[in-house]
Scaffold this active site. Structure first.
Site, PDB file in Angstrom:
ATOM      1  N   GLU A  42       0.816  -1.207   0.000  1.00  0.00           N
ATOM      2  CA  GLU A  42       0.000   0.000   0.000  1.00  0.00           C
ATOM      3  C   GLU A  42       0.853   1.261   0.000  1.00  0.00           C
ATOM      4  OE1 GLU A  42      -3.968  -1.811   2.134  1.00  0.00           O
ATOM      5  OE2 GLU A  42      -2.553  -0.767   3.416  1.00  0.00           O
TER       6      GLU A  42
ATOM      7  N   CYS B 236       6.558  -4.736  15.279  1.00  0.00           N
ATOM      8  CA  CYS B 236       6.235  -3.692  16.265  1.00  0.00           C
ATOM      9  C   CYS B 236       4.788  -3.910  16.708  1.00  0.00           C
ATOM     10  CB  CYS B 236       6.395  -2.301  15.655  1.00  0.00           C
ATOM     11  SG  CYS B 236       8.064  -1.996  15.058  1.00  0.00           S
TER      12      CYS B 236
ATOM     13  N   GLY C  93       6.954  -2.091   5.841  1.00  0.00           N
ATOM     14  CA  GLY C  93       8.329  -2.579   5.763  1.00  0.00           C
ATOM     15  C   GLY C  93       9.343  -1.673   6.427  1.00  0.00           C
ATOM     16  N   GLU C  94      10.525  -2.224   6.671  1.00  0.00           N
ATOM     17  CA  GLU C  94      11.647  -1.474   7.253  1.00  0.00           C
ATOM     18  C   GLU C  94      12.617  -1.153   6.106  1.00  0.00           C
ATOM     19  OE1 GLU C  94      12.990   0.025  10.063  1.00  0.00           O
ATOM     20  OE2 GLU C  94      14.604   0.361   8.627  1.00  0.00           O
TER      21      GLU C  94
ATOM     22  N   CYS D 270       6.380  -7.150   6.971  1.00  0.00           N
ATOM     23  CA  CYS D 270       7.526  -6.636   7.724  1.00  0.00           C
ATOM     24  C   CYS D 270       7.944  -7.681   8.749  1.00  0.00           C
ATOM     25  CB  CYS D 270       7.170  -5.333   8.428  1.00  0.00           C
ATOM     26  SG  CYS D 270       8.596  -4.563   9.224  1.00  0.00           S
TER      27      CYS D 270
ATOM     28  N   CYS E 133       3.477   8.516   0.908  1.00  0.00           N
ATOM     29  CA  CYS E 133       4.022   7.600   1.911  1.00  0.00           C
ATOM     30  C   CYS E 133       4.106   6.236   1.222  1.00  0.00           C
ATOM     31  CB  CYS E 133       3.089   7.558   3.117  1.00  0.00           C
ATOM     32  SG  CYS E 133       3.560   6.306   4.328  1.00  0.00           S
TER      33      CYS E 133
ATOM     34  N   SER F 169      12.363   6.520   6.987  1.00  0.00           N
ATOM     35  CA  SER F 169      12.048   6.324   8.402  1.00  0.00           C
ATOM     36  C   SER F 169      12.434   4.905   8.821  1.00  0.00           C
ATOM     37  CB  SER F 169      10.548   6.536   8.585  1.00  0.00           C
ATOM     38  OG  SER F 169      10.194   6.228   9.902  1.00  0.00           O
TER      39      SER F 169
ATOM     40  N   CYS G  94      -0.930   6.340   9.961  1.00  0.00           N
ATOM     41  CA  CYS G  94       0.303   5.718  10.456  1.00  0.00           C
ATOM     42  C   CYS G  94       0.028   4.385  11.156  1.00  0.00           C
ATOM     43  CB  CYS G  94       0.929   6.637  11.487  1.00  0.00           C
ATOM     44  SG  CYS G  94       2.200   7.607  10.789  1.00  0.00           S
TER      45      CYS G  94
ATOM     46  N   CYS H 232       1.640  -1.818  15.248  1.00  0.00           N
ATOM     47  CA  CYS H 232       1.566  -1.583  13.804  1.00  0.00           C
ATOM     48  C   CYS H 232       0.896  -2.758  13.090  1.00  0.00           C
ATOM     49  CB  CYS H 232       2.987  -1.385  13.272  1.00  0.00           C
ATOM     50  SG  CYS H 232       3.106  -1.450  11.490  1.00  0.00           S
TER      51      CYS H 232
ATOM     52  N   SER I  20      11.893   6.068  14.274  1.00  0.00           N
ATOM     53  CA  SER I  20      10.655   5.776  14.998  1.00  0.00           C
ATOM     54  C   SER I  20      11.041   5.433  16.425  1.00  0.00           C
ATOM     55  CB  SER I  20       9.946   4.573  14.362  1.00  0.00           C
ATOM     56  OG  SER I  20       9.575   4.900  13.056  1.00  0.00           O
ATOM     57  N   LEU I  21      10.931   6.409  17.295  1.00  0.00           N
ATOM     58  CA  LEU I  21      11.399   6.226  18.668  1.00  0.00           C
ATOM     59  C   LEU I  21      10.309   5.570  19.536  1.00  0.00           C
ATOM     60  CD1 LEU I  21      13.813   6.911  20.555  1.00  0.00           C
ATOM     61  CD2 LEU I  21      12.665   9.067  21.053  1.00  0.00           C
ATOM     62  N   HIS I  22       9.200   6.259  19.660  1.00  0.00           N
ATOM     63  CA  HIS I  22       7.969   5.768  20.303  1.00  0.00           C
ATOM     64  C   HIS I  22       8.065   5.442  21.799  1.00  0.00           C
ATOM     65  CE1 HIS I  22       6.662   5.969  16.299  1.00  0.00           C
ATOM     66  NE2 HIS I  22       7.012   4.769  15.904  1.00  0.00           N
TER      67      HIS I  22
HETATM   68  S1  SF4 Z   1       6.279   0.109  12.380  1.00  0.00           S
HETATM   69 FE1  SF4 Z   1       7.516  -0.164  10.534  1.00  0.00          FE
HETATM   70  S2  SF4 Z   1       9.183  -1.505  11.210  1.00  0.00           S
HETATM   71 FE2  SF4 Z   1       7.577  -1.690  12.772  1.00  0.00          FE
HETATM   72  S3  SF4 Z   1       6.352  -3.465  12.107  1.00  0.00           S
HETATM   73 FE3  SF4 Z   1       5.396  -1.612  11.247  1.00  0.00          FE
HETATM   74  S4  SF4 Z   1       6.257  -1.466   9.178  1.00  0.00           S
HETATM   75 FE4  SF4 Z   1       7.609  -2.846  10.363  1.00  0.00          FE
END
Ligand code: SF4
Length: 347
Positions: free
Chosen positions: A94, A118, A165-166, A114, A107, A197, A340, A121, A220-222
Site C-alpha cells: 500500500e 512492532c 516494511g523497514e 515486515c 508515503c 524512516s 500511520c 503496527c 521511529s522512537l515511540h
Molecule cells: S512500524 Fe515499521 S518496522 Fe515496525 S512493524 Fe510496522 S512497518 Fe515494520
C-alpha cells in the site's frame, strides 16, 4: 505475471546501449527506451510509440517490464488517498497520498509485510514476504505522483518511506529507487524532500553515513527508555537506545542531513511527564531538528489506545517549555485505514 526474461529496468543505460549495439540498433534508441522506462513511466513496450513495431516486438521477446499496477483506491473524507498496488507476483502493498495546502506527500512501502513485529503496527502482524525491487518502489512513487497531478494539478513535493516494511532492511533497493526518483531523467525530485524512516537498525544508519546519502532520516522512537521500547519494538533488544544515539550522531557528522524523531503517543504507556523527560534527554543527545508527536490510530490486534486531547496538549506544552521543537501530527486517512501504522492490505 513476470516472464523469465530479464527485467529491462534492471539494466543501466550503458548496459542498454550495449544491448542495442549487439542487435545492430543505433545507440540513441537505448536513450529513447531508457526515457520511456523512467522519465515517461511507460508500463508496456507497446506504449513506446516512437519505436518501430519490430523493435518493440524484439524488446518484448528479450525482456520483461513487470510494472506495478493499481489494484484498488480509497479516498478519505480528508482528501487522503490510499492505493493498494499489485506486484507482478500478485503480492500487494500500500501507498498513501497525503495532500495539504502546501504539500503533496507520498508515503510508500519498501517491503511486502515486515519482519520487525512492532506491537502497535498492523503491518507488523503480517509476515514479511519479500523486499520490493527498486523499480517497484519507483512505480509506487510515480503512480502516486500521477494521482497528485490528477487531483490537485500539483506534483509530489515530499516522499516518506513510512509505509509497509523497514526500509533499511531493503537497503540497496531503497537507495537505488531514491537515485532514480532524484535523477534528472527520473522524477527529478530533491533528496531534501525525501525522508527514510527506520525502526532503528544502527548498523545501517551508519552505512547511510558512509554512503553520504543526501536524504533525511527519521527514527521511529515511540518510547524513550530501553525497557518500554523493547516492549513495543522487539528490534530494540538488538539495537538499543545507546547504540541508536551513537549511530544517529555518526550519520549527522557524515552527512549533516536532517534527523527527526517519530513518537506515537500511547495512553498510559508513554504519555506522562516522566516519559516526556526521558524523551527530552534523548533529544538533547542527538542533533535532531524535530520531534513529530503522532496521534495513535488503534488497530484491531493491539491493546493500545490514544490519550485524551488534554494529556496530549500537556505533553506538547511540556516539550515546548523545555525547548524541544515538537509538532503534534493529527493522523490523516483514518476512515480508510491509511493512517500511520494502519497499512495491512485490508482493502
Ligand atoms: S512500524 Fe515499521 S518496522 Fe515496525 S512493524 Fe510496522 S512497518 Fe515494520
Amino acid at each position: 505475471m513476470k516472464s523469465d526474461n530479464k527485467n529491462i529496468r534492471h539494466l543501466s543505460l550503458p548496459a542498454l546501449q550495449e544491448y542495442f549495439g549487439s542487435i545492430g540498433e543505433k545507440p540513441f534508441r537505448a536513450k529513447q527506451v531508457y526515457e520511456w522506462l523512467w522519465l515517461r513511466h511507460a508500463n508496456s513496450f507497446e506504449a513506446m510509440t516512437n519505436l518501430s513495431k519490430e523493435l518493440r516486438q524484439k524488446l518484448e521477446e528479450h525482456f520483461s517490464l513487470p510494472a506495478v499496477k493499481i489494484d484498488t483506491v480509497q479516498q478519505s473524507t480528508d482528501g487522503t488517498i490510499k492505493s493498494r498496488f499489485r506486484l507482478h507476483d500478485n503480492h500487494l502493498v500500500e501507498g498513501v497520498l497525503i495532500p495539504t495546502d502546501s504539500r503533496q506527500t507520498a508515503c510508500v512501502s519498501s517491503q511486502v509485510g515486515c519482519s520487525l513485529s512492532c506491537k502497535f503496527c498492523a503491518t507488523g502482524y503480517m509476515e514479511r514476504k519479500r523486499n520490493l525491487d527498486y523499480d517497484e518502489i519507483y512505480d509506487e512513487v510515480a503512480l502516486i505522483n500521477q494521482q497528485a497531478l490528477e487531483t490537485s494539478g500539483k506534483k509530489l513535493s515530499n516522499i516518506v518511506f513510512m509505509g509497509m516494511g523497514e526500509p533499511l532492511l531493503n537497503y540497496k533497493n531503497v537507495l537505488q529507487a531514491i537515485e532514480r526518483i532524484t535523477a534528472p531523467d527520473g522524477l527529478a525530485m530533491s533528496p531534501k524532500r525525501i525522508t527514510v524512516s527506520t525502526a532503528g537498525v544502527a548498523k545501517m544508519i551508519r552505512q547511510l553515513g558512509d554512503d553520504k546519502v543526501r536524504f533525511n532520516l527519521a527514527l521511529s522512537l515511540h518510547a524513550a527508555n530501553d525497557k518500554k521500547r523493547s516492549e513495543i519494538m522487539p528490534i530494540n533488544d538488538s539495537n538499543n537506545l545507546t547504540e541508536l544515539i551513537a549511530a544517529l550522531n555518526y550519520f549527522y557528522k557524515a552527512t549533516q542531513n536532517e534527523i527527526s524523531f517519530e513518537y506515537i503517543l500511547f495512553k498510559d504507556f508513554n504519555d506522562s511527564k516522566e516519559d516526556a523527560d526521558e524523551l527530552i534527554k534523548i533529544y538533547r543527545q542527538v542533533p535532531a531538528d524535530l520531534v513529530n508527536i503522532i496521534e495513535y490510530n488503534p488497530i484491531d490486534m493491539a491493546r493500545f489506545q490514544k490519550p485524551d486531547a488534554k494529556t496530549a496538549e500537556e505533553f506538547m506544552e511540556y516539550l515546548s517549555k523545555n525547548r524541544v521543537n515538537a509538532r503534534l501530527r493529527r493522523s490523516r486517512g483514518k476512515d480508510i485505514d491509511a493512517a500511520c501504522g494502519q497499512l495491512a492490505n485490508k482493502g
